[in-house]
Design a protein around this motif. Structure first.
Motif, PDB file in Angstrom:
ATOM      1  N   ARG A 112       6.667   5.265  10.706  1.00 37.11           N
ATOM      2  CA  ARG A 112       7.277   6.411   9.480  1.00 37.11           C
ATOM      3  C   ARG A 112       8.024   5.786   8.856  1.00 37.11           C
ATOM      4  NH1 ARG A 112       8.817  12.397   9.499  1.00 37.11           N
ATOM      5  NH2 ARG A 112       6.515  12.885   9.386  1.00 37.11           N
ATOM      6  N   LEU A 113       7.613   5.877   7.776  1.00 40.05           N
ATOM      7  CA  LEU A 113       8.737   5.405   6.605  1.00 40.05           C
ATOM      8  C   LEU A 113       9.173   6.035   5.740  1.00 40.05           C
ATOM      9  CD1 LEU A 113       6.744   2.005   5.587  1.00 40.05           C
ATOM     10  CD2 LEU A 113       8.730   2.390   7.467  1.00 40.05           C
ATOM     11  N   PHE A 114       9.689   5.924   4.511  1.00 39.87           N
ATOM     12  CA  PHE A 114      10.335   7.070   4.121  1.00 39.87           C
ATOM     13  C   PHE A 114      10.147   6.750   2.905  1.00 39.87           C
ATOM     14  CE2 PHE A 114      13.530   9.782   6.504  1.00 39.87           C
ATOM     15  CZ  PHE A 114      12.845  10.473   7.418  1.00 39.87           C
ATOM     16  N   PHE A 115       9.636   7.724   0.837  1.00 41.53           N
ATOM     17  CA  PHE A 115       9.862   6.544  -0.350  1.00 41.53           C
ATOM     18  C   PHE A 115      10.163   7.973  -0.842  1.00 41.53           C
ATOM     19  CE2 PHE A 115       8.189   5.130  -4.201  1.00 41.53           C
ATOM     20  CZ  PHE A 115       8.483   4.912  -4.382  1.00 41.53           C
ATOM     21  N   VAL A 116      11.459   7.445  -0.672  1.00 35.78           N
ATOM     22  CA  VAL A 116      12.592   8.311  -2.111  1.00 35.78           C
ATOM     23  C   VAL A 116      12.890   7.406  -3.063  1.00 35.78           C
ATOM     24  CG1 VAL A 116      14.668   9.783  -1.621  1.00 35.78           C
ATOM     25  CG2 VAL A 116      13.400   9.368   0.215  1.00 35.78           C
ATOM     26  N   ASP A 117      13.031   8.383  -3.697  1.00 37.56           N
ATOM     27  CA  ASP A 117      13.702   7.254  -5.736  1.00 37.56           C
ATOM     28  C   ASP A 117      13.344   5.717  -6.002  1.00 37.56           C
ATOM     29  OD1 ASP A 117      15.467   7.520  -7.837  1.00 37.56           O
ATOM     30  OD2 ASP A 117      17.121   6.532  -6.221  1.00 37.56           O
ATOM     31  N   ASN A 118      12.038   6.111  -5.692  1.00 37.43           N
ATOM     32  CA  ASN A 118      11.048   4.880  -5.964  1.00 37.43           C
ATOM     33  C   ASN A 118      12.034   3.854  -5.137  1.00 37.43           C
ATOM     34  OD1 ASN A 118       9.114   3.536  -7.409  1.00 37.43           O
ATOM     35  ND2 ASN A 118      10.802   2.051  -8.347  1.00 37.43           N
TER      36      ASN A 118
ATOM     37  N   ASP B 276       0.556  -1.181  -0.043  1.00 35.91           N
ATOM     38  CA  ASP B 276       0.060  -0.591   0.020  1.00 35.91           C
ATOM     39  C   ASP B 276       0.971   1.413  -0.129  1.00 35.91           C
ATOM     40  OD1 ASP B 276      -2.094  -2.272   0.405  1.00 35.91           O
ATOM     41  OD2 ASP B 276      -2.866  -1.055   2.189  1.00 35.91           O
ATOM     42  N   ALA B 277       1.699   1.574   1.149  1.00 31.69           N
ATOM     43  CA  ALA B 277       2.360   2.938   1.190  1.00 31.69           C
ATOM     44  C   ALA B 277       3.418   2.722  -0.503  1.00 31.69           C
ATOM     45  CB  ALA B 277       3.319   2.151   2.029  1.00 31.69           C
ATOM     46  N   SER B 278       4.160   1.423  -0.529  1.00 31.04           N
ATOM     47  CA  SER B 278       5.030   1.834  -2.266  1.00 31.04           C
ATOM     48  C   SER B 278       3.752   2.259  -3.467  1.00 31.04           C
ATOM     49  CB  SER B 278       5.375   0.592  -2.754  1.00 31.04           C
ATOM     50  OG  SER B 278       6.473   0.101  -1.615  1.00 31.04           O
ATOM     51  N   VAL B 279       2.353   2.287  -4.340  1.00 26.28           N
ATOM     52  CA  VAL B 279       1.891   2.123  -4.252  1.00 26.28           C
ATOM     53  C   VAL B 279       1.469   3.478  -4.613  1.00 26.28           C
ATOM     54  CG1 VAL B 279      -0.409   1.802  -5.352  1.00 26.28           C
ATOM     55  CG2 VAL B 279       0.792   0.252  -4.580  1.00 26.28           C
ATOM     56  N   ILE B 280       1.030   4.191  -2.893  1.00 23.63           N
ATOM     57  CA  ILE B 280       0.506   5.474  -2.701  1.00 23.63           C
ATOM     58  C   ILE B 280       1.386   6.750  -2.850  1.00 23.63           C
ATOM     59  CG2 ILE B 280      -0.969   6.589  -1.590  1.00 23.63           C
ATOM     60  CD1 ILE B 280      -2.650   4.339  -2.800  1.00 23.63           C
ATOM     61  N   ALA B 281       2.340   6.047  -2.111  1.00 26.47           N
ATOM     62  CA  ALA B 281       3.893   7.156  -2.359  1.00 26.47           C
ATOM     63  C   ALA B 281       4.478   6.776  -3.642  1.00 26.47           C
ATOM     64  CB  ALA B 281       4.907   6.028  -1.497  1.00 26.47           C
ATOM     65  N   LYS B 282       4.751   6.132  -4.403  1.00 28.15           N
ATOM     66  CA  LYS B 282       4.772   6.175  -6.031  1.00 28.15           C
ATOM     67  C   LYS B 282       3.735   7.355  -6.772  1.00 28.15           C
ATOM     68  CE  LYS B 282       6.411   3.633  -9.833  1.00 28.15           C
ATOM     69  NZ  LYS B 282       6.747   1.989 -10.135  1.00 28.15           N
ATOM     70  N   SER B 283       2.347   7.406  -6.533  1.00 22.99           N
ATOM     71  CA  SER B 283       1.801   7.612  -7.047  1.00 22.99           C
ATOM     72  C   SER B 283       1.849   9.233  -6.849  1.00 22.99           C
ATOM     73  CB  SER B 283       0.265   7.507  -6.750  1.00 22.99           C
ATOM     74  OG  SER B 283      -0.312   8.274  -5.949  1.00 22.99           O
ATOM     75  N   LEU B 284       2.411   9.781  -5.525  1.00 25.41           N
ATOM     76  CA  LEU B 284       2.453  11.417  -5.486  1.00 25.41           C
ATOM     77  C   LEU B 284       4.348  12.043  -5.776  1.00 25.41           C
ATOM     78  CD1 LEU B 284       1.591  10.414  -1.564  1.00 25.41           C
ATOM     79  CD2 LEU B 284       0.461  11.552  -3.669  1.00 25.41           C
ATOM     80  N   MET B 285       4.818  10.657  -6.329  1.00 23.63           N
ATOM     81  CA  MET B 285       6.429  11.259  -6.672  1.00 23.63           C
ATOM     82  C   MET B 285       6.307  12.735  -7.705  1.00 23.63           C
ATOM     83  SD  MET B 285       8.095   9.374  -4.613  1.00 23.63           S
ATOM     84  CE  MET B 285       9.447  10.371  -5.849  1.00 23.63           C
ATOM     85  N   ASN B 286       4.639  12.810  -8.299  1.00 26.97           N
ATOM     86  CA  ASN B 286       4.810  13.936  -9.283  1.00 26.97           C
ATOM     87  C   ASN B 286       5.085  14.974  -8.085  1.00 26.97           C
ATOM     88  OD1 ASN B 286       2.754  13.030  -8.364  1.00 26.97           O
ATOM     89  ND2 ASN B 286       1.547  13.873 -10.296  1.00 26.97           N
TER      90      ASN B 286
END
Length: 126
Positions: free
Chosen positions: A112-118, A50-60
């Motif tokens: 808390r997690l971070f999503f950076v550079d995919n 879930d976190a990966s899908v949503i965070a990836k969609s917010l990268m823009n």
């Protein structure tokens, strides 16, 4: 349950950087050793996905996305009609999305997690 929570919290503190990166095949995002440990120990591959899908969609909107899980108090549950929330933000108070979870078996009250550079990672792995 309390023993499991304490063990997971203690172990998560040991992850600094990552030697191995794992990949979620369908969406192509990566995650670190610390996230792999969390997913196995807390049985929360749903959270990683879930976190990966949503965070990836917010990268823009932001190159750096924070993922904040919070289990709600009884009062908050009654107000918000859910058991937990995950906020996706830029880490500076700008929340892009909030997802509600009506039921969760995730053992920790906060994370808390971070999503950076995919890549999804623990803050200590950043």
């Amino acid at each position: 349950m309390k023993t499991q929570v304490n063990k997971i919290k203690a172990e998560l503190q040991h992850f600094i950087g990552s030697e191995t990166f794992y990949k979620i095949p369908l969406i192509g995002t990566k995650f670190t050793d610390g996230i792999k440990y969390l997913a196995d120990a807390a049985e929360c591959f749903w959270l990683v996905t879930d976190a990966s899908v949503i965070a990836k969609s917010l990268m823009n909107k932001s190159y750096f996305v924070t993922v904040d899980f919070k289990r709600l108090s009884e009062k908050e549950r009654a107000e918000k009609q859910c058991e937990a929330l995950i906020d996706y933000s830029d880490g500076n108070g700008n929340i892009y999305e909030t997802h509600r979870y009506h039921v969760t078996d995730f053992p920790l009250d906060e994370l808390r997690l971070f999503f950076v550079d995919n890549t999804l990672m623990l803050p200590s792995e950043y």
